[in-house]
Design a protein around this motif. Structure first.
Motif, short mmCIF file in Angstrom:
data_model
loop_
_atom_site.label_atom_id
_atom_site.label_comp_id
_atom_site.label_asym_id
_atom_site.label_seq_id
_atom_site.Cartn_x
_atom_site.Cartn_y
_atom_site.Cartn_z
N GLY A 348 53.48 40.15 47.78
CA GLY A 348 52.55 40.85 46.80
C GLY A 348 51.17 40.93 47.15
N ILE A 349 50.75 39.87 47.61
CA ILE A 349 49.28 39.70 48.14
C ILE A 349 48.88 40.44 49.39
N PHE A 350 49.93 40.47 50.14
CA PHE A 350 50.01 41.33 51.29
C PHE A 350 50.04 42.78 51.06
N ALA A 351 50.83 43.18 50.36
CA ALA A 351 50.89 44.76 49.86
C ALA A 351 49.55 45.16 49.19
N VAL A 352 49.11 44.40 48.12
CA VAL A 352 47.82 44.69 47.36
C VAL A 352 46.89 44.80 48.42
N ALA A 353 46.68 43.79 49.23
CA ALA A 353 45.46 43.75 50.38
C ALA A 353 45.53 44.90 51.13
N MET A 354 46.64 45.65 51.58
CA MET A 354 46.76 46.81 52.22
C MET A 354 45.56 47.93 51.48
N LEU A 355 45.64 47.90 50.30
CA LEU A 355 44.76 48.88 49.46
C LEU A 355 43.47 48.28 49.14
#
Length: 436
Positions: A348-355
């Protein structure tokens, strides 16, 4: 802009460099200024803090002309393009490349943080941390939604794009203006020639400003060491060391492989942009290196239109150093506060950090602000834990800015190779085998 390839550092050194006295070479002056600044900051911290205006003033001078550099380069480049479809194709390929490489940087930051666990052993109680300090630092800018970010690319007026100094609105205006000139035919030629002449004048201004780079690097480094102190690095040395090690691996392994596949040596490329590396190191910002980086990439053989599109866009969307920092710092806070994260939470952290790594671009303390926004996705991680790295964020920003700048330089050469917009003979100065 028609700088002779003889000015590129090769072996043997060009005659111009052989006759130039060593103390007049820019990178020597900047390196000396950084060293003196660090000493002043260590020995006389109170005096060093007063040196801050020198660094701020130099950065403001550079930012003053960045929008003009981007506008002139893009307009002149696109106006000279015979195939307008190239603009869209290059832009699309560049964004795809940026997303792949920056995502890889996020993954590497997360993998190394899980492996070395720089936050282990801190055993910090989040209730004892100063959450107000985090709010005060991050409160200087509000996190934008994806919609707001896209709408902000469109300026309210033509002049507004330049008045605010944001790169993406200027890039949009420049692309539209360049397309208009390209479709204007013979009637647009006088304007195109005028833009070329104005571009040369702008880069002459940049050359004059760069003479103050040593003063700016001295002021910024003196302030950093004087304000935060070398002693502040001790307790968090493992995090700093882990971050710099990861940045080193990313540049020399990941970008090194990409460069090799594109036909040049990452080591030779770093030597070629050594002045820009030292300026970024001294000022903790990649902005001062933007104008001269674009000029050097053109001199290396990349077409003007491609440099004008890829580099400014990459400064927003290709933030490899920021990506490494965000996943690593997020896991550090979790480890330091003994917060166990499941695989789903880390993803989840990874996915949000992409944005969020791109959404806060262009604001002061962008990486820190974006990280605060990312941590809100996992409520179990106390945002107050960000107070742990407030004191060393300035030191980590140097590596972030360096990786961001180097990554965009490599990306531009790679894109030029893909698009056959590269002078292979000029690039050959970087095509040296490891045996050399």
């Amino acid at each position: 802009m028609n700088t002779s390839i003889a000015s590129i550092p090769t072996r043997p050194a060009p005659a111009a460099h052989e006759t130039k006295r060593w103390y007049r070479i820019l990178y020597v002056q900047v390196l000396a200024a950084i060293t003196i600044g660090a000493l002043v900051g260590y020995l006389w911290p109170a005096t060093a803090i007063e040196m801050k205006p020198f660094g701020d003033g130099f950065i403001k001078l550079i930012k003053m002309v960045i929008t003009l550099v981007v506008f002139c380069t893009v307009v002149s480049g696109i106006a000279g393009m015979q195939n307008i479809k190239k603009v869209g194709r290059i832009g699309g390929k560049a964004l795809l490349y940026f997303e792949v490489v920056s995502t890889l940087a996020l993954a590497i930051g997360m993998a190394v943080a899980n492996w070395l666990r720089p936050g282990s052993g801190f055993n910090v109680d989040a209730k004892t941390l100063d959450a107000k300090a985090v709010v005060a630092y991050a409160g200087q800018a509000k996190q934008m939604s994806a919609t707001d970010f896209l709408l902000n690319i469109i300026p309210n007026t033509f002049v507004d794009a330049f008045a605010k100094g944001d790169i993406l609105p200027v890039l949009l205006v420049a692309v539209l203006f360049g397309l208009a000139l390209s479709m204007g035919g013979a009637q647009a030629e006088p304007v195109t020639k005028l833009m070329d002449a104005f571009s040369k004048a702008v880069f002459s201004v940049v050359s004059l400003i760069m003479k103050f780079a040593p003063i700016g690097a001295f002021g910024a480094m003196a302030f950093t060491v004087g304000k935060y102190g070398i002693a502040a690095l001790g307790p968090l040395a493992k995090l700093i060391g882990t971050f710099y090690l990861t940045s080193f691996i990313f540049v020399f392994v990941v970008l090194g492989v990409i460069a090799r596949l594109a036909g040049f040596s990452i080591f030779r490329f770093l030597v070629y942009i050594k002045e820009e590396i030292l300026i970024v190191l001294g000022t903790s910002s990649s902005d001062p290196a933007l104008p001269t980086l674009m000029e050097k990439l053109e001199r290396l053989g990349c077409s003007k239109s491609l440099v004008g599109l890829v580099v400014p866009t990459g400064y927003t969307f290709n933030t490899d150093g920021t990506s490494i920092y965000m996943t690593m710092a997020a896991l550090f806070v979790a480890q330091a506060t003994n917060t166990d994260l499941t695989l789903a939470q880390q993803l989840g952290i990874f996915a949000v950090a992409m944005l969020t790594s791109k959404g806060a671009s262009g604001v002061q303390g962008a990486s820190f602000v974006a990280l605060v926004g990312t941590l809100t996705v996992v409520p179990s991680i106390p945002v107050a834990g960000m107070a742990l790295i407030l004191g060393i964020d300035r030191f980590m920003s140097e590596a972030r800015a360096l990786v961001n700048m180097i990554g965009n330089g490599v990306a531009t050469v790679v894109m030029a190779r893909w698009e056959n917009e590269l002078d292979v003979e000029k690039l050959s100065v970087l095509k040296k085998s490891a045996a050399d």
